[in-house]
Design an enzyme around this catalytic site. Structure first.
Site, short mmCIF file in Angstrom:
data_model
loop_
_atom_site.label_atom_id
_atom_site.label_comp_id
_atom_site.label_asym_id
_atom_site.label_seq_id
_atom_site.Cartn_x
_atom_site.Cartn_y
_atom_site.Cartn_z
N ASP A 176 -12.07 4.47 -21.68
CA ASP A 176 -12.66 3.06 -23.00
C ASP A 176 -11.85 2.25 -23.07
OD1 ASP A 176 -15.07 4.43 -21.94
OD2 ASP A 176 -14.86 5.73 -23.11
N GLU A 189 -23.65 -1.71 -20.89
CA GLU A 189 -23.17 -0.79 -22.31
C GLU A 189 -22.32 -1.48 -22.79
OE1 GLU A 189 -23.43 3.57 -21.43
OE2 GLU A 189 -21.68 3.77 -20.00
#
Ligand code: 6LW
Length: 546
Positions: free
Chosen positions: A21, A190
């Site tokens: 991420d 997301e």
């Protein structure tokens, strides 16, 4: 075939091992990057670079207990998906503690710290990000899926991305969250990140879930509030059904260079084996972004990220240091070391023998939520790690050694254990509820070199005594620690431990720790010990405890 020169090309991943991420920002000619950390303390590793390729660890954003409570975090709970941005002289990081109070924002004037204590943002979901414009801080996140699963609508919400306005210094919402975009139709929209280029606002998402169907999608609008139209060119990045060593590619953040070029960082995994599996967690990748005449960005050939590609047009910095030896000479542990959920007491770590790392287990075993374990990431399939351990376990059942750990119930531990009058060299394989302990040998000595050698298929552990006796384990199948088997969002850590569930253990002293990749074997899978500098019993003989 000759490899392209490192002066002109770089190799993905740019940060290997469990660094998922990624989020990046630039200030002047320097870039800063943060990644997720889940149940590990300290939280949110932060790196800096001048060329986007070589990343120097700066430490962690969350390095104090007042910033980070992971006491209730399950494996792969805790800290998810940070975003880093710079605004008006301050760095901001926002992320979610999914096992705590949710989204938070911290700030710092120096990215090396100290970072502020968190302020909390009352918005549901995960993957928060900040976008600053005209004195406003836009705060986007996904919309929390229904507890029954992402396929069930969250009553009152549409599935997708929401956005509010926030005061980044207090966390107070200045405008209630509004539905922003549902993405392109795949599951798990997301990781929203908003950017402006020319007349358009671009909203980059992750979709498909962080497995092999992962992708980066993009929409644009003339307003930061939408409506967003999806790119007609399909996902910005995806390796779904693509033959590439890099798989599950997704969750991106974009950054501009001083010359106006755009680049992207994202995560990807490097599976091995006929039935693919990966051990190293989700790693950080880098790729250039091209802009089409129609104002849409593209990456590579149809969203494909190459392993080797030309470097960004930036002055190259020194290669990222891969730590080899840590002599434990400092009072603080170096940035690569992390604990499970909470830090071990610094006094315990260094107090009793300066220059050594001292671990004492306070009635904990390795499967306990707060094990006496400190580890660093396994960043290569082929590697060797070694340590020198001085340990005289006095109490029945106490044990210390070296371990490779995917999560609370998927790890291998190799060390010295007291059983009655005997000191045994033991290998423990914990695979879910299976817990297999094998006695590899016995020793009278308290000064040992412990080693683990890894390749794509296995780990082999060994203990060398002062007199040169070597006790070697059978190869242990590393597949049982792979994400595809053990689950979760993390990767393997290699570390040092003491385990003694029934009381306070005898201190275990570690003189140094060595981690050495063997890149020549990286894809072949065979470890060539001859290229590694291996410490032998002479080193033990030549050193005495201070
Ligand atoms: C993260 C989500 C994701 O929150 O995985 O790959 C989740 N994308 O955006 C955990 O890292």
């Amino acid at each position: 075939m000759t490899s392209p020169s490192p002066a002109t090309a770089f190799t993905n991943p740019v940060i290997s091992g469990f660094h998922p991420d990624p989020s990046v920002c630039r200030v002047g000619d320097r870039f800063y990057l943060v990644v997720s950390s889940f149940e590990y303390f300290p939280g949110i590793p932060i790196f800096t670079s001048t060329d986007l390729v070589s990343w120097l660890p700066l430490g962690h954003v969350l390095d104090r207990r007042s910033q980070l409570d992971l006491s209730g975090a399950a494996a792969s709970g805790g800290i998810y998906a940070p975003t880093i941005r710079y605004h008006d002289g301050l760095f901001f990081v926002t992320a979610t503690n999914v096992s705590g109070r949710g989204h938070f924002i911290v700030h710092a004037s120096d990215p090396a710290g100290p970072w502020s204590d968190p302020v909390w943002v009352d918005q549901n979901g995960i993957d928060p990000s900040l976008y600053f414009e005209d004195g406003l801080a836009y705060f986007a996140s996904n919309i929390e899926p229904h507890p029954a699963g992402p396929h069930v609508e969250n009553p009152g919400f549409e599935r997708g991305i929401q956005q509010s306005l926030v005061d980044p210094m207090t966390g107070r919402l200045l405008a209630e969250p509004r539905f922003l975009w549902g993405g392109t139709g795949a599951r798990y929209p997301e990781a929203p990140h908003l950017y402006r280029r020319g007349d358009f606002y671009y909203l980059v998402l992750a979709e498909g879930g962080t497995e092999y169907g992962h992708m980066v999608t993009i929409g644009r609008s003339t307003s930061p509030w939408g409506p967003f139209e999806a790119s007609p060119h399909g996902p910005l990045v995806s390796h779904r059904s693509v033959a590439s060593p890099l798989q599950a590619v997704g969750h991106a953040d974009l950054v501009t260079l001083p010359n106006g070029d755009w680049w992207l960082v994202c995560l990807g995994v490097r599976p091995v084996g006929q039935w693919p599996r990966h051990l190293l967690g989700r790693e950080t990748l880098l790729a250039p972004v091209q802009w089409r005449e129609d104002g849409w960005p593209t990456v590579g050939d149809g969203g494909k990220i190459e392993v080797e590609q030309p470097r960004p047009p930036l002055p190259a910095s020194a290669p990222s240091p891969i730590t080899t030896r840590d002599d434990f000479d400092g009072l603080r542990l170096r940035a690569e070391w992390e604990f499970v959920r909470q830090p071990l007491d610094a006094e315990v770590l260094h107090g009793t023998r300066p220059g050594w790392l001292t671990l004492v287990a306070e009635a904990v075993g390795l499967v306990d939520p707060f094990p006496c374990f400190v580890g660093r990431r396994q960043q290569h399939y082929s590697f060797e790690a070694q340590t020198r351990l001085e340990y005289s376990p006095a109490l029945d059942g106490e044990e210390a050694g070296i371990a490779v750990r995917m999560n609370d119930n998927h790890f291998f531990a190799f060390g010295v254990r007291r059983r009655g009058p005997v000191k045994e060299i033991v290998l423990r394989q914990v695979i879910g509820r299976l817990d297999l302990c094998t006695v590899v040998g016995e020793t009278d000595e308290s000064d040992l070199m412990l080693r683990v050698v890894g390749d794509v298929d296995s780990y082999v552990f060994s203990a060398t005594t002062r007199l040169g006796t070597v006790h070697t384990s059978d190869p242990v199948e590393s597949r049982f620690l792979a994400t595809e088997f053990a689950g979760g969002f993390t990767g393997v850590l290699i570390g040092l431990y003491v385990a003694f569930p029934s009381g306070r253990s005898t201190p275990a002293h570690f003189d140094w720790f060595d981690y050495r990749p063997n890149p020549s074997a990286e894809d072949g899978g065979s470890v060539q010990l001859s290229v590694l500098e291996v410490a032998g019993p002479e080193e033990l003989a030549g050193k005495t405890a201070t």
